[in-house]
Design an enzyme around this catalytic site. Sequence first.
Site, PDB file in Angstrom:
ATOM      1  N   HIS A 121      32.999  57.107  22.719  1.00  0.00           N
ATOM      2  CA  HIS A 121      34.208  57.792  22.278  1.00  0.00           C
ATOM      3  C   HIS A 121      34.422  59.050  23.109  1.00  0.00           C
ATOM      4  O   HIS A 121      33.511  59.854  23.285  1.00  0.00           O
ATOM      5  CB  HIS A 121      34.069  58.161  20.790  1.00  0.00           C
ATOM      6  CG  HIS A 121      35.181  58.990  20.286  1.00  0.00           C
ATOM      7  ND1 HIS A 121      34.992  60.277  19.849  1.00  0.00           N
ATOM      8  CD2 HIS A 121      36.494  58.731  20.164  1.00  0.00           C
ATOM      9  CE1 HIS A 121      36.154  60.769  19.457  1.00  0.00           C
ATOM     10  NE2 HIS A 121      37.077  59.847  19.642  1.00  0.00           N
ATOM     11  N   ASP A 136      41.994  56.871  22.377  1.00  0.00           N
ATOM     12  CA  ASP A 136      41.509  57.939  21.505  1.00  0.00           C
ATOM     13  C   ASP A 136      42.654  58.530  20.683  1.00  0.00           C
ATOM     14  O   ASP A 136      43.722  58.818  21.218  1.00  0.00           O
ATOM     15  CB  ASP A 136      40.867  59.028  22.360  1.00  0.00           C
ATOM     16  CG  ASP A 136      39.961  59.949  21.582  1.00  0.00           C
ATOM     17  OD1 ASP A 136      40.099  60.043  20.346  1.00  0.00           O
ATOM     18  OD2 ASP A 136      39.099  60.582  22.208  1.00  0.00           O
ATOM     19  N   TYR A 177      43.182  64.652  40.025  1.00  0.00           N
ATOM     20  CA  TYR A 177      41.942  64.359  40.757  1.00  0.00           C
ATOM     21  C   TYR A 177      40.741  65.018  40.087  1.00  0.00           C
ATOM     22  O   TYR A 177      39.661  64.423  39.991  1.00  0.00           O
ATOM     23  CB  TYR A 177      42.031  64.830  42.215  1.00  0.00           C
ATOM     24  CG  TYR A 177      42.959  64.044  43.098  1.00  0.00           C
ATOM     25  CD1 TYR A 177      43.077  62.661  42.987  1.00  0.00           C
ATOM     26  CD2 TYR A 177      43.714  64.681  44.073  1.00  0.00           C
ATOM     27  CE1 TYR A 177      43.929  61.944  43.817  1.00  0.00           C
ATOM     28  CE2 TYR A 177      44.562  63.968  44.905  1.00  0.00           C
ATOM     29  CZ  TYR A 177      44.664  62.607  44.775  1.00  0.00           C
ATOM     30  OH  TYR A 177      45.499  61.895  45.598  1.00  0.00           O
TER      31      TYR A 177
END
Length: 143
Positions: free
Chosen positions: A22, A64, A113
């Site tokens: 998670h 999530d 990035y």
Amino acid sequence: MLRNLPQILSPALLYALRAMGHGDRIVIADANYPAESSGPECIRLDGITATDVLAAILQVMPLDTFVAAPAQTMQVVGDPDAVPDIVAEFQTLIDETADNPAQISTLERHAFYEEASSAFAVVQTGEQRIYGNIILTKGIIAP
């Protein structure tokens, strides 16, 4: 062979998705993305589009619900409000496939990035449409 799994989920990708916990993140990257040098393990799916990979991953991995931005894409350089066609397609796939649909948020290129560098893995696809990159945060499957 296994049943009820999208065939494009390779053994390496299935392992990564299962090993993630998670809050861990996975990057689906286009063919131009510097996946091999970005830091996380690179799983190659050359010749497969980022949208096909997103659709397959969303069939097995929950997004999530405890974070504000479980799906993040890279902003267009010089036009941060632009929505490339592929990002609109990502949103449609999330809306139609995810068990917990979420609105995609965007990150400035270098911030993307930076976030991607700490992901669990990067899936390098054969996607040729530019800005075909998305970071997904893994959620939980409730008991």
